[in-house]
Design a protein around this motif. Sequence first.
Motif, PDB file in Angstrom:
ATOM      1  N   PRO A  33       0.831  -1.200   0.000  1.00 40.27           N
ATOM      2  CA  PRO A  33       0.000   0.000   0.000  1.00 40.27           C
ATOM      3  C   PRO A  33       0.871   1.256   0.000  1.00 40.27           C
ATOM      4  CG  PRO A  33      -0.705  -1.551   1.711  1.00 40.27           C
ATOM      5  CD  PRO A  33       0.620  -2.037   1.202  1.00 40.27           C
ATOM      6  N   LYS A  34       0.355   2.332  -0.580  1.00 39.46           N
ATOM      7  CA  LYS A  34       1.019   3.620  -0.437  1.00 39.46           C
ATOM      8  C   LYS A  34       0.815   4.111   0.991  1.00 39.46           C
ATOM      9  CE  LYS A  34       1.018   5.521  -5.147  1.00 39.46           C
ATOM     10  NZ  LYS A  34       2.472   5.777  -5.203  1.00 39.46           N
ATOM     11  N   VAL A  35       1.836   4.777   1.540  1.00 38.77           N
ATOM     12  CA  VAL A  35       1.782   5.271   2.911  1.00 38.77           C
ATOM     13  C   VAL A  35       1.706   6.797   2.891  1.00 38.77           C
ATOM     14  CG1 VAL A  35       2.956   5.348   5.144  1.00 38.77           C
ATOM     15  CG2 VAL A  35       3.112   3.288   3.719  1.00 38.77           C
ATOM     16  N   PHE A  36       0.774   7.337   3.670  1.00 38.08           N
ATOM     17  CA  PHE A  36       0.586   8.779   3.754  1.00 38.08           C
ATOM     18  C   PHE A  36       0.605   9.212   5.214  1.00 38.08           C
ATOM     19  CE2 PHE A  36      -1.659   7.124   0.095  1.00 38.08           C
ATOM     20  CZ  PHE A  36      -1.306   7.987  -0.930  1.00 38.08           C
ATOM     21  N   SER A  37       1.128  10.412   5.455  1.00 36.31           N
ATOM     22  CA  SER A  37       0.982  11.030   6.770  1.00 36.31           C
ATOM     23  C   SER A  37      -0.074  12.123   6.660  1.00 36.31           C
ATOM     24  CB  SER A  37       2.306  11.638   7.241  1.00 36.31           C
ATOM     25  OG  SER A  37       2.729  12.662   6.346  1.00 36.31           O
ATOM     26  N   THR A  38      -0.814  12.330   7.761  1.00 39.01           N
ATOM     27  CA  THR A  38      -1.744  13.459   7.837  1.00 39.01           C
ATOM     28  C   THR A  38      -1.504  14.216   9.133  1.00 39.01           C
ATOM     29  OG1 THR A  38      -3.518  12.230   8.940  1.00 39.01           O
ATOM     30  CG2 THR A  38      -3.519  12.221   6.526  1.00 39.01           C
ATOM     31  N   ASN A  39      -1.846  15.477   9.127  1.00 37.41           N
ATOM     32  CA  ASN A  39      -1.777  16.299  10.332  1.00 37.41           C
ATOM     33  C   ASN A  39      -2.922  17.300  10.270  1.00 37.41           C
ATOM     34  OD1 ASN A  39      -1.096  17.766  12.629  1.00 37.41           O
ATOM     35  ND2 ASN A  39       0.469  18.969  11.578  1.00 37.41           N
ATOM     36  N   TYR A  40      -3.951  17.055  11.075  1.00 36.18           N
ATOM     37  CA  TYR A  40      -5.132  17.911  11.073  1.00 36.18           C
ATOM     38  C   TYR A  40      -4.988  19.122  11.999  1.00 36.18           C
ATOM     39  CZ  TYR A  40      -7.119  13.461   9.382  1.00 36.18           C
ATOM     40  OH  TYR A  40      -7.371  12.282   8.695  1.00 36.18           O
ATOM     41  N   PHE A  41      -3.836  19.272  12.629  1.00 35.73           N
ATOM     42  CA  PHE A  41      -3.715  20.220  13.733  1.00 35.73           C
ATOM     43  C   PHE A  41      -2.674  21.314  13.502  1.00 35.73           C
ATOM     44  CE2 PHE A  41      -5.149  16.097  15.199  1.00 35.73           C
ATOM     45  CZ  PHE A  41      -6.351  16.431  15.815  1.00 35.73           C
ATOM     46  N   LEU A  42      -2.208  21.453  12.266  1.00 35.62           N
ATOM     47  CA  LEU A  42      -1.292  22.548  11.939  1.00 35.62           C
ATOM     48  C   LEU A  42      -1.994  23.880  12.197  1.00 35.62           C
ATOM     49  CD1 LEU A  42       1.570  23.009  10.681  1.00 35.62           C
ATOM     50  CD2 LEU A  42       0.395  23.328   8.482  1.00 35.62           C
ATOM     51  N   ARG A  43      -1.264  24.814  12.787  1.00 36.61           N
ATOM     52  CA  ARG A  43      -1.854  26.103  13.149  1.00 36.61           C
ATOM     53  C   ARG A  43      -1.212  27.250  12.362  1.00 36.61           C
ATOM     54  NH1 ARG A  43      -4.891  26.253  18.011  1.00 36.61           N
ATOM     55  NH2 ARG A  43      -4.901  24.262  19.145  1.00 36.61           N
ATOM     56  N   THR A  44      -1.981  28.311  12.216  1.00 38.73           N
ATOM     57  CA  THR A  44      -1.462  29.533  11.597  1.00 38.73           C
ATOM     58  C   THR A  44      -0.534  30.238  12.579  1.00 38.73           C
ATOM     59  OG1 THR A  44      -3.251  30.926  12.447  1.00 38.73           O
ATOM     60  CG2 THR A  44      -3.638  29.797  10.332  1.00 38.73           C
ATOM     61  N   LYS A  45       0.139  31.286  12.115  1.00 36.33           N
ATOM     62  CA  LYS A  45       1.015  32.053  12.997  1.00 36.33           C
ATOM     63  C   LYS A  45       0.227  32.716  14.122  1.00 36.33           C
ATOM     64  CE  LYS A  45       4.499  32.883   9.440  1.00 36.33           C
ATOM     65  NZ  LYS A  45       5.178  33.879   8.578  1.00 36.33           N
ATOM     66  N   GLU A  46      -1.074  32.893  13.903  1.00 37.11           N
ATOM     67  CA  GLU A  46      -1.941  33.486  14.931  1.00 37.11           C
ATOM     68  C   GLU A  46      -2.483  32.442  15.899  1.00 37.11           C
ATOM     69  OE1 GLU A  46      -1.129  35.849  11.734  1.00 37.11           O
ATOM     70  OE2 GLU A  46      -2.435  34.064  11.542  1.00 37.11           O
ATOM     71  N   GLY A  47      -2.146  31.165  15.674  1.00 30.09           N
ATOM     72  CA  GLY A  47      -2.551  30.114  16.600  1.00 30.09           C
ATOM     73  C   GLY A  47      -3.854  29.425  16.276  1.00 30.09           C
ATOM     74  N   LYS A  48      -4.461  29.730  15.130  1.00 26.68           N
ATOM     75  CA  LYS A  48      -5.711  29.086  14.743  1.00 26.68           C
ATOM     76  C   LYS A  48      -5.416  27.864  13.868  1.00 26.68           C
ATOM     77  CE  LYS A  48      -8.415  33.383  14.775  1.00 26.68           C
ATOM     78  NZ  LYS A  48      -9.275  34.288  13.974  1.00 26.68           N
ATOM     79  N   PHE A  49      -6.307  26.879  13.927  1.00 31.58           N
ATOM     80  CA  PHE A  49      -6.145  25.721  13.050  1.00 31.58           C
ATOM     81  C   PHE A  49      -6.238  26.171  11.596  1.00 31.58           C
ATOM     82  CE2 PHE A  49      -7.846  23.261  16.805  1.00 31.58           C
ATOM     83  CZ  PHE A  49      -6.655  22.599  17.062  1.00 31.58           C
ATOM     84  N   CYS A  50      -5.371  25.602  10.761  1.00 35.51           N
ATOM     85  CA  CYS A  50      -5.314  26.025   9.362  1.00 35.51           C
ATOM     86  C   CYS A  50      -6.570  25.659   8.581  1.00 35.51           C
ATOM     87  CB  CYS A  50      -4.095  25.402   8.682  1.00 35.51           C
ATOM     88  SG  CYS A  50      -2.520  26.099   9.228  1.00 35.51           S
ATOM     89  N   THR A  51      -7.163  24.525   8.900  1.00 37.52           N
ATOM     90  CA  THR A  51      -8.373  24.076   8.203  1.00 37.52           C
ATOM     91  C   THR A  51      -9.381  23.571   9.220  1.00 37.52           C
ATOM     92  OG1 THR A  51      -7.464  21.849   7.909  1.00 37.52           O
ATOM     93  CG2 THR A  51      -7.121  23.416   6.109  1.00 37.52           C
ATOM     94  N   ASP A  52     -10.649  23.448   8.797  1.00 40.17           N
ATOM     95  CA  ASP A  52     -11.637  22.898   9.715  1.00 40.17           C
ATOM     96  C   ASP A  52     -11.635  21.374   9.651  1.00 40.17           C
ATOM     97  OD1 ASP A  52     -13.165  22.025   7.541  1.00 40.17           O
ATOM     98  OD2 ASP A  52     -14.489  23.774   7.580  1.00 40.17           O
ATOM     99  N   LYS A  53     -12.505  20.753  10.451  1.00 40.44           N
ATOM    100  CA  LYS A  53     -12.508  19.304  10.594  1.00 40.44           C
ATOM    101  C   LYS A  53     -12.826  18.571   9.294  1.00 40.44           C
ATOM    102  CE  LYS A  53     -13.876  19.517  15.472  1.00 40.44           C
ATOM    103  NZ  LYS A  53     -14.916  19.166  16.461  1.00 40.44           N
ATOM    104  N   LEU A  54     -13.615  19.206   8.429  1.00 40.94           N
ATOM    105  CA  LEU A  54     -14.051  18.530   7.213  1.00 40.94           C
ATOM    106  C   LEU A  54     -12.955  18.419   6.157  1.00 40.94           C
ATOM    107  CD1 LEU A  54     -17.623  20.075   6.845  1.00 40.94           C
ATOM    108  CD2 LEU A  54     -16.999  17.855   7.804  1.00 40.94           C
ATOM    109  N   ALA A  55     -11.849  19.169   6.333  1.00 38.84           N
ATOM    110  CA  ALA A  55     -10.782  19.146   5.329  1.00 38.84           C
ATOM    111  C   ALA A  55     -10.160  17.762   5.175  1.00 38.84           C
ATOM    112  CB  ALA A  55      -9.704  20.164   5.685  1.00 38.84           C
TER     113      ALA A  55
END
Length: 632
Positions: free
Chosen positions: A499-521
């Motif tokens: 299988p192809k292997v992928f990493s995900t990270n749903y919790f990357l934040r902007t410089k202002e401390g907000k999550f970069c994307t919402d949960k649906l991304a």
Amino acid sequence: MNSKYTELLKSKMNAESYEKLIALGNNEVIDFVGLFAGHCNPASIYVCNDSKTDEEYIKSKALELGEEFQLAKNGQTIHWDGYADQARDKVNTKYMVYKENLEKMKSLNSVEFEAGQEEIMGISKNIMAGKEVVVKFFCEGPAFSEFTMPCVQLTDSWYVAHSESILYRPAYEHFKSMAADDKQFFKFVHSAGELDERNCTKNIDQRRIYMDTQNNIVYSMNDQYAGNSIGLKKHSMRLAINKAGQEGWLCEHMFLMACLNEEAGRKTYFAGAYPSACGKTSTAMIPGEQIVGDDIAYFRNIDGEFRGVNVEQGIFGIIKDVNTEDDPVIFANLMRDQELIFSNVLRGPDNQPYWLGSGLETPNEGDNHSGSDWKEGKTDAAGNVIPVAHGNARYTMRLDYLENYDKKGFEAKTGVKVDGILYGGRDSDTCVPVEESASWEAGILIKACTLESETTSATLGKEGVRNPSPMANMDFVSYPLGEYTMNNIAFGKSVDQTPKVFSTNYFLRTKEGKFCTDKLAKKVWLHWAEGRIHGEYETLDTPTGKIPLFEDLKVLFKKYLDLDYTLPEYTYQFTFRCSKWIEKLQRSTAYFKKMDANCPSTIFEAWEKEIATIEKAQADFGDEIEPGKFSI
């Protein structure tokens, strides 16, 4: 069938139960039940087959003995564990290890075999006196298949037996098909021990969960919380990981799901491993996709294919924050008249269940894990305010209740062909939202082994600390970490197409401390990975893998979420951060050295090579490398 336990078993069973046991024709099963019938000394033993009559008897006994209570909705019951028995007991969960293996197992909370055996047998002596106990047969994975792992459970908790009947496939008929001398099954003996007035375990100081991986038996004494008492869950997983390591297959802490591409008319299966609170359940339950299993999977090489099954048939899920917004599919099922067990939530005056983050208007009094006199503002002996429900409260339900249940994939005797693996951690400033690994081996070493979960403001202690969690499986790895890692690599190489292997990270934040994307991304990241498996997207190189092109993500965000994804968003999210990655690999190196003194040098050599690659990229392109600016 002759056995030294024949007369003892006849004295503790009615004729029907004795006939059910003898009909199996398996000497090993009879000796296991006989040994603990004498040692734990129950008043009587009820043996179950796969019949509906026995399922109903288990449920009725749980209610009759006050281990569960009927709620307002038909089929729903509630169970409470003792106030000090609300989570997995990591301190007293130990491997019983022969002396010659103690040194290599010293980092995995072990006890010398003879000392552990003496202690657990002392604690369990006569522990079931005066009780009726139940013997139940289950299997992990589909019955009568290459994946089947038969299991026999002996317990004096009818709540445990009921929970396992929801969570695991019945296997009495499978046991009947086994040879008389077949020892290839897992054995579990459990006792809740002496009970208090609420039918909760009293002797918590004598709580012990001892696992003998050499002989495939788990002893669990003086506990009720399912993570400690249900042998077929994480206890069995530890036995299976050890067995898999010896036999060349895998048992992993992974979900199995199907990504549906309706336009292309295809269904692509993914497995995924995520540490706690890193998005595992929400990924397995992405709207519009299908679920095969949410927690544990077995993988085997069948005719050269990487194939997997869900070990379980139900869900033992954390109920906190299950509401109409965050988890609508589960929430809808919790509101229906169907068989469900709620544990450690509030039972209100209306005989309905209430939990933290439910979004429901919660009563200010009722019964919960602290007692039948809970009122808002009640405190415990230490002066802590007791919430409406415990933060680790749970629900136990059947998987096939879910509308997105993949029945065909779940029931397949040879499992499903897995084409993609997702590994996801939690960090605010290092990993990009999705990245493809260069190879299977790199996927294991660079993606899986370096998984971390970053502490948040909701976690006790310092915020922002990275806790290592290789393969999201460290609590359950039952032999040395380095050897386990190499077995993962070897298994992938054994199939014709890994299988192809992928990493995900749903919790990357902007410089202002907000999550970069919402949960649906996460749906976008999943469908990009699905497209890569089928050769549909070009990529850009990074020092650790391959990332999407902006133009492809822009289309996917519009297609699946009706959002306008911008180039500045993409550039920030997919910038490679050299210093952060070097630090991550250094932390992984230190952790592996601490956990496994004999860790294969090839693992460290691979990381040293990766660090050198990143350092060169840092010198050539800068510490933060925007997408497209790196070249090999």
